[in-house]
Design a protein around this motif. Structure first.
Motif, short mmCIF file in Angstrom:
data_model
loop_
_atom_site.label_atom_id
_atom_site.label_comp_id
_atom_site.label_asym_id
_atom_site.label_seq_id
_atom_site.Cartn_x
_atom_site.Cartn_y
_atom_site.Cartn_z
N GLU A 157 0.85 -1.18 0.00
CA GLU A 157 0.00 0.00 0.00
C GLU A 157 0.89 1.24 0.00
O GLU A 157 1.67 1.44 0.93
CB GLU A 157 -0.88 -0.03 1.25
CG GLU A 157 -1.77 1.15 1.40
CD GLU A 157 -2.50 1.11 2.74
OE1 GLU A 157 -2.97 2.18 3.14
OE2 GLU A 157 -2.58 0.05 3.37
N VAL A 158 0.80 2.05 -1.04
CA VAL A 158 1.66 3.20 -1.20
C VAL A 158 1.43 4.25 -0.12
O VAL A 158 2.38 4.74 0.48
CB VAL A 158 1.46 3.84 -2.60
CG1 VAL A 158 2.20 5.16 -2.72
CG2 VAL A 158 1.93 2.88 -3.68
N SER A 159 0.16 4.59 0.16
CA SER A 159 -0.12 5.68 1.10
C SER A 159 0.42 5.41 2.50
O SER A 159 0.92 6.31 3.17
CB SER A 159 -1.62 5.97 1.17
OG SER A 159 -2.30 4.86 1.71
N GLY A 160 0.34 4.17 2.96
CA GLY A 160 0.87 3.81 4.28
C GLY A 160 2.27 3.26 4.24
O GLY A 160 2.86 2.96 5.28
N LYS A 161 2.81 3.09 3.03
CA LYS A 161 4.14 2.50 2.84
C LYS A 161 4.28 1.22 3.66
O LYS A 161 5.21 1.04 4.44
CB LYS A 161 5.24 3.49 3.22
CG LYS A 161 5.30 4.68 2.29
CD LYS A 161 6.46 5.58 2.64
CE LYS A 161 6.64 6.71 1.67
NZ LYS A 161 5.55 7.62 1.52
N ARG A 162 3.31 0.33 3.48
CA ARG A 162 3.33 -0.90 4.25
C ARG A 162 2.99 -2.10 3.38
O ARG A 162 2.25 -2.00 2.40
CB ARG A 162 2.36 -0.82 5.43
CG ARG A 162 0.92 -0.75 5.03
CD ARG A 162 0.04 -0.59 6.24
NE ARG A 162 -1.35 -0.80 5.88
CZ ARG A 162 -2.29 -1.11 6.72
NH1 ARG A 162 -2.01 -1.26 7.99
NH2 ARG A 162 -3.53 -1.27 6.31
#
Length: 125
Positions: free
Chosen positions: A62-67
């Motif tokens: 997930e890009v937005s949470g960098k996870r």
């Protein structure tokens, strides 16, 4: 809980033949083989879905949470139970229940989020 889970559930209902009206207009680009579906959306989010019998394994980024995250789904007749874990420690559980042409979905996470939504082949999600 981040918005990725409803999108994943929607993706799974698409694989089961249900429509998801809530999908964004810019869909992910996917590649599919007999047992693997791998997708990347325009924002860079990526996920893969692998099937083995009545169990489905999902992994993604997930890009937005960098996870990174992983989820396992187990199907028992009309019920599918799922559990997931993200690299930031968030965990989630839930189920999807097929009733005719409708799928009822419920989930909750360790981050305090919970939700439910219904998808139909006729009206979408």
């Amino acid at each position: 809980m981040r918005p990725i889970l409803p999108a994943l559930i929607c993706s799974l209902t698409l694989l089961a033949g249900h429509a998801c009206a809530a999908l964004p207009s810019t869909l992910a680009a996917c590649t599919r083989s007999a047992t693997l579906l791998a997708c990347v959306d325009p924002q860079g989010n990526a996920y893969s879905v692998a099937a083995a019998g009545s169990t489905t394994y999902l992994r993604g980024f997930e890009v937005s949470g960098k996870r990174y995250w992983a989820q396992t789904n187990s199907r028992y007749g009309q019920l599918t139970f799922f559990t997931g874990l993200a690299s930031d420690g968030e965990a989630w559980v839930g189920y999807s229940q097929r009733v005719g042409w409708t799928t009822r979905n419920r989930f909750s996470s360790s981050g305090g989020s919970r939700g439910q939504f219904t998808c139909s082949r006729i009206t979408g999600c």
